[in-house]
Write an enzyme that holds these catalytic residues in place. Sequence first.
Site, PDB file in Angstrom:
ATOM      1  N   GLU A  80       5.640  -3.360   0.803  1.00  0.00           N
ATOM      2  CA  GLU A  80       5.639  -3.225  -0.655  1.00  0.00           C
ATOM      3  C   GLU A  80       4.940  -1.907  -0.967  1.00  0.00           C
ATOM      4  OE1 GLU A  80       6.934  -5.190  -2.997  1.00  0.00           O
ATOM      5  OE2 GLU A  80       7.677  -6.728  -1.648  1.00  0.00           O
ATOM      6  N   VAL A  95       0.442   5.069   5.004  1.00  0.00           N
ATOM      7  CA  VAL A  95      -0.109   4.040   5.899  1.00  0.00           C
ATOM      8  C   VAL A  95       1.022   3.129   6.414  1.00  0.00           C
ATOM      9  CG1 VAL A  95      -1.657   2.042   6.037  1.00  0.00           C
ATOM     10  CG2 VAL A  95      -2.410   4.115   4.873  1.00  0.00           C
ATOM     11  N   GLY A 121       0.828  -1.207   0.000  1.00  0.00           N
ATOM     12  CA  GLY A 121       0.000   0.000   0.000  1.00  0.00           C
ATOM     13  C   GLY A 121       0.856   1.247   0.000  1.00  0.00           C
ATOM     14  N   CYS A 152       1.847   0.156  -9.158  1.00  0.00           N
ATOM     15  CA  CYS A 152       2.950   0.703  -8.352  1.00  0.00           C
ATOM     16  C   CYS A 152       4.211   0.852  -9.182  1.00  0.00           C
ATOM     17  CB  CYS A 152       3.206  -0.202  -7.156  1.00  0.00           C
ATOM     18  SG  CYS A 152       3.439  -1.915  -7.625  1.00  0.00           S
TER      19      CYS A 152
HETATM   20  P1  NAD Z   1      -5.396   0.928   0.094  1.00  0.00           P
HETATM   21  O1  NAD Z   1      -6.081   2.200   0.383  1.00  0.00           O
HETATM   22  O2  NAD Z   1      -6.149  -0.218  -0.422  1.00  0.00           O
HETATM   23  O3  NAD Z   1      -4.623   0.527   1.424  1.00  0.00           O
HETATM   24  C1  NAD Z   1      -3.838  -0.622   1.520  1.00  0.00           C
HETATM   25  C2  NAD Z   1      -4.300  -1.421   2.722  1.00  0.00           C
HETATM   26  O4  NAD Z   1      -4.077  -0.673   3.914  1.00  0.00           O
HETATM   27  C3  NAD Z   1      -5.777  -1.751   2.666  1.00  0.00           C
HETATM   28  O5  NAD Z   1      -5.957  -3.105   2.979  1.00  0.00           O
HETATM   29  C4  NAD Z   1      -6.376  -0.818   3.688  1.00  0.00           C
HETATM   30  O6  NAD Z   1      -7.528  -1.355   4.295  1.00  0.00           O
HETATM   31  C5  NAD Z   1      -5.274  -0.633   4.695  1.00  0.00           C
HETATM   32  N1  NAD Z   1      -5.302   0.661   5.358  1.00  0.00           N
HETATM   33  C6  NAD Z   1      -5.702   1.845   4.849  1.00  0.00           C
HETATM   34  N2  NAD Z   1      -5.552   2.818   5.758  1.00  0.00           N
HETATM   35  C7  NAD Z   1      -5.052   2.242   6.871  1.00  0.00           C
HETATM   36  C8  NAD Z   1      -4.668   2.722   8.158  1.00  0.00           C
HETATM   37  N3  NAD Z   1      -4.768   3.999   8.476  1.00  0.00           N
HETATM   38  N4  NAD Z   1      -4.166   1.841   9.038  1.00  0.00           N
HETATM   39  C9  NAD Z   1      -4.036   0.529   8.725  1.00  0.00           C
HETATM   40  N5  NAD Z   1      -4.388   0.030   7.526  1.00  0.00           N
HETATM   41  C10 NAD Z   1      -4.881   0.856   6.608  1.00  0.00           C
HETATM   42  O7  NAD Z   1      -4.267   1.122  -0.953  1.00  0.00           O
HETATM   43  P2  NAD Z   1      -3.383   2.342  -1.153  1.00  0.00           P
HETATM   44  O8  NAD Z   1      -2.593   2.559   0.085  1.00  0.00           O
HETATM   45  O9  NAD Z   1      -4.114   3.457  -1.764  1.00  0.00           O
HETATM   46  O10 NAD Z   1      -2.480   1.653  -2.295  1.00  0.00           O
HETATM   47  C11 NAD Z   1      -1.875   2.362  -3.246  1.00  0.00           C
HETATM   48  C12 NAD Z   1      -0.410   2.431  -2.943  1.00  0.00           C
HETATM   49  O11 NAD Z   1       0.114   1.114  -2.878  1.00  0.00           O
HETATM   50  C13 NAD Z   1       0.373   3.125  -4.001  1.00  0.00           C
HETATM   51  O12 NAD Z   1       1.352   3.942  -3.393  1.00  0.00           O
HETATM   52  C14 NAD Z   1       1.049   1.998  -4.752  1.00  0.00           C
HETATM   53  O13 NAD Z   1       2.239   2.370  -5.384  1.00  0.00           O
HETATM   54  C15 NAD Z   1       1.276   1.021  -3.652  1.00  0.00           C
HETATM   55  N6  NAD Z   1       1.375  -0.332  -4.186  1.00  0.00           N
HETATM   56  C16 NAD Z   1       2.551  -0.977  -4.076  1.00  0.00           C
HETATM   57  C17 NAD Z   1       2.681  -2.235  -4.621  1.00  0.00           C
HETATM   58  C18 NAD Z   1       3.971  -2.990  -4.517  1.00  0.00           C
HETATM   59  O14 NAD Z   1       3.943  -4.184  -4.783  1.00  0.00           O
HETATM   60  N7  NAD Z   1       5.069  -2.369  -4.151  1.00  0.00           N
HETATM   61  C19 NAD Z   1       1.600  -2.831  -5.261  1.00  0.00           C
HETATM   62  C20 NAD Z   1       0.409  -2.140  -5.336  1.00  0.00           C
HETATM   63  C21 NAD Z   1       0.296  -0.890  -4.788  1.00  0.00           C
END
Ligand code: NAD
Length: 473
Positions: A210, A192, A188, A244
């Site tokens: 990740e 976060v 994510g 990502c």
């Molecule tokens: P998201 O909002 O789905 O959050 C990711 C997870 O964190 C979810 O399961 C969510 O429920 C949980 N979450 C959200 N807020 C939280 C909090 N305050 N406390 C605890 N858990 C919490 O996804 P996102 O964060 O918007 O994802 C997008 C980001 O992820 C981008 O920066 C992208 O580059 C990155 N990403 C990285 C990869 C990788 O493999 N490196 C892959 C996909 C996405």
Amino acid sequence: MESQKQVIERLRTTFRSGVTLPLHFRLKQLQALLTLLEENETQILEALHKDLAKPKFEAVLSEIDMVVNDLCITINNLHSWIQPTYVNKNLATKLDDCFIRREPLGLVLIIGAWNYPLQLILAPLIGAIAAGNCAVLKPSEISKATEKILSELIPKYLSQECFAVVCGGAEETKLLLQNRFDHIFYTGSQAVARSILQAAAVFLTPVTLELGGKCPCLIFGRLDIKAAAKRLVWSKFFNVGQSCVAPDYVLCTTEIRDALLPAIADALTEFYSAQPQQSPDYGRIITHRHWDRLMELLHKSAGRVVIGGEGDRESKYIAPTVLVDVQESDALMEEEIFGPILPIITIKSLEEGINFINQREKPLALYPFSDDSQIVNTVLERTSSGGLCSNDGIVHMTLPGLPFGGVGASGMGSYHGRWSFETFSHRRGCMLRGWGLERIGMLRYPPYKERNLGWLRWATTTKKSSWGGCSVM
Ligand code: NAD
């Protein structure tokens, strides 16, 4: 309904029973996961389409087949991966068994993001199962249809005593994190990730993060502009830029930019027609909130839109968009774009491009484009990033032999293929000693004698090799 605490307690009890340890149990669960994908492909594709209007072609390649591929590699190789690795010994340990044993960590937590909502839960799960762990899975609540299908199918196919899906958003995840896990695998945003690390610190839980960031594409020197534009457009606008590892911005000279723009326009028309909004091969932004963020970024940018720029809030559509005259201080350069907007920044020299990259956080992926291998090698040697792929984008992450993960702000740890198994394993260094060679062993005991120290040093230390390097292990 069971509370989170009860689920965790139940899974932990299962782990302690040792049921996940035998190879045949792990293989059975991996096979069940494969069957889950085979028997439910249509429903999974429907869920992904509901969430992101993901075209079947993209969903099969980037969600289903990537996981299936990882599963097959793991099933085919797990027997050899779990074998102990024997290490070199010195004279004092010559008669001992010295090896590394891969052991499961225990109960692990896997938290996924919404952009590849199936793959980002199941790919780490393969590693967790292969290494013999129990796991709690927390899919993203934003990709609702996939969250639902995962929560229905996982208990149907996998052991409910070992694996559980917990649904919900930030609040539910924060609650989950109040419990002790033996590893947290988080995909994510960087924001976060900070709170995940804080929660993990309470129990000293190891984490894999990740994350994302801004992946640069540095185009320099001679190259086939048409081919480069096609690869750039494909990797940027795949999943509507919500990857990502999508190229976040382009660095190139004004000459390359001027040649690249018509080639990008041609590629876009060829891929998505003159009206990408009508194309079944072009998905949508995940939610209205994310659409608003992207359109606001676009409006705040002082760059000049040369391709696209339109959007339709109701259908969450944003046209493939390219901007030029983007300055370093531009709004688009302040955060990861994570959508179908591509700024082009001009540089005068390769040195300037490399400095531009090095002055920022280390990216998850870096894409140098050039016919000149010396240019590609210079970029490779003088920068750091999670991964690198020359003359293309995204493709490196499809190869399970390559560890996939970030460095610095783009993440810590890696996975895919054997690397997932290693991530979820503890490498226990074991020395099983007998009673032999006691004549050497007793040299260590007090009262200490200078002569014994000399013998011990001779028997236990590694000598520098004649070619100048050190032989290790
Ligand atoms: P998201 O909002 O789905 O959050 C990711 C997870 O964190 C979810 O399961 C969510 O429920 C949980 N979450 C959200 N807020 C939280 C909090 N305050 N406390 C605890 N858990 C919490 O996804 P996102 O964060 O918007 O994802 C997008 C980001 O992820 C981008 O920066 C992208 O580059 C990155 N990403 C990285 C990869 C990788 O493999 N490196 C892959 C996909 C996405």
